[in-house]
Design an enzyme around this catalytic site. Structure first.
Site, short mmCIF file in Angstrom:
data_model
loop_
_atom_site.label_atom_id
_atom_site.label_comp_id
_atom_site.label_asym_id
_atom_site.label_seq_id
_atom_site.Cartn_x
_atom_site.Cartn_y
_atom_site.Cartn_z
N ARG A 1 29.78 49.26 26.33
CA ARG A 1 30.73 49.53 27.41
C ARG A 1 32.17 49.44 26.90
NH1 ARG A 1 30.20 45.99 32.75
NH2 ARG A 1 31.49 44.50 31.65
N ARG B 1 31.00 33.20 42.34
CA ARG B 1 30.69 32.89 40.95
C ARG B 1 30.77 31.38 40.69
NH1 ARG B 1 32.30 38.21 38.65
NH2 ARG B 1 32.10 38.24 36.41
N ARG C 1 32.62 34.79 28.72
CA ARG C 1 32.03 35.19 30.02
C ARG C 1 30.58 34.76 30.14
NH1 ARG C 1 33.47 41.02 29.26
NH2 ARG C 1 32.32 41.55 31.14
#
Ligand code: AMP
Length: 189
Positions: free
Chosen positions: A128, A89, A145
């Site tokens: 979610r 990442r 995020r």
């Protein structure tokens, strides 16, 4: 050893697709998010450390993450490679992976980039949150995020593009159609 790296923003469906690919490719999914969540649930020292970053939507420090991935890839089921989901990442993680793969004699065969637009991502993550109740699926953490993805992870696409490894996949289709596209892209690599 063959490694497929799934790249895409949070909510793009990397986890769902990686799990489905396990069977067809005969490689395990290695999800750093799942590994951290497992540690968190079992209240290990690693889990306790990771929690402080995860709850805010920030990245766990590179050294910690890389050490965990090294351990995971040393396990027997990853002897032929893995489907990497959520790792690397950052550029530092990508560099560490390159180094590790050269030691292990492994190579990255393809980097599918799962594309989903921003509005759709937020909707998916909020949905979610209701279903799975993940602590980092609240609005603040989601925003962080997304920003972290744009700033730290998206630049990796340039890096892997330079190596001719990136193939775009439309993530705004049915789960089955995305899976079909991924299998085709990976099969051609
Ligand atoms: P994910 O399930 O992939 O969305 O990951 C959930 C959270 O775990 C992230 O928001 C980070 O806090 C942490 N995490 C997962 N993968 C990494 C990584 N490669 N580097 C640093 N932190 C990570």
């Amino acid at each position: 050893m063959k490694f497929v790296i799934l790249i895409g923003p949070p909510g793009a469906g990397k986890g769902t697709q990686a799990k489905m690919l396990e069977q067809s490719l005969g490689l395990p999914q290695v999800s750093t998010g799942d590994l951290f969540r497992y540690n968190l649930k079992n209240e290990t020292p690693l889990g306790k450390l990771a929690r402080t970053f995860m709850d805010k939507g920030e990245l766990v420090p590179d050294e910690v993450t890389v050490a965990m991935v090294k351990d995971r890839l040393a396990q027997a089921d990853a002897a032929d490679g893995a489907i990497l989901d959520g790792f690397p990442r950052t550029q530092a993680q990508a560099d560490a992976l390159d180094q590790l793969l050269s030691q292990l004699g492994g190579r990255i065969t393809v980097v599918p980039n799962i594309i989903v637009d921003g509005e759709e991502l937020i909707q998916r993550l909020l949905k979610r949150a209701q279903i799975e109740g993940r602590a980092d699926d609240n609005e603040d953490a989601i925003r962080t995020r997304m920003r972290v993805y744009q700033e730290q992870t998206k630049p990796l696409l340039d890096y892997y593009q330079q190596h001719g490894l990136v193939v775009d996949v439309n993530g705004q289709q049915s789960i089955e159609d995305v899976q079909q596209d991924l299998q085709r892209v990976i099969g051609q690599a």
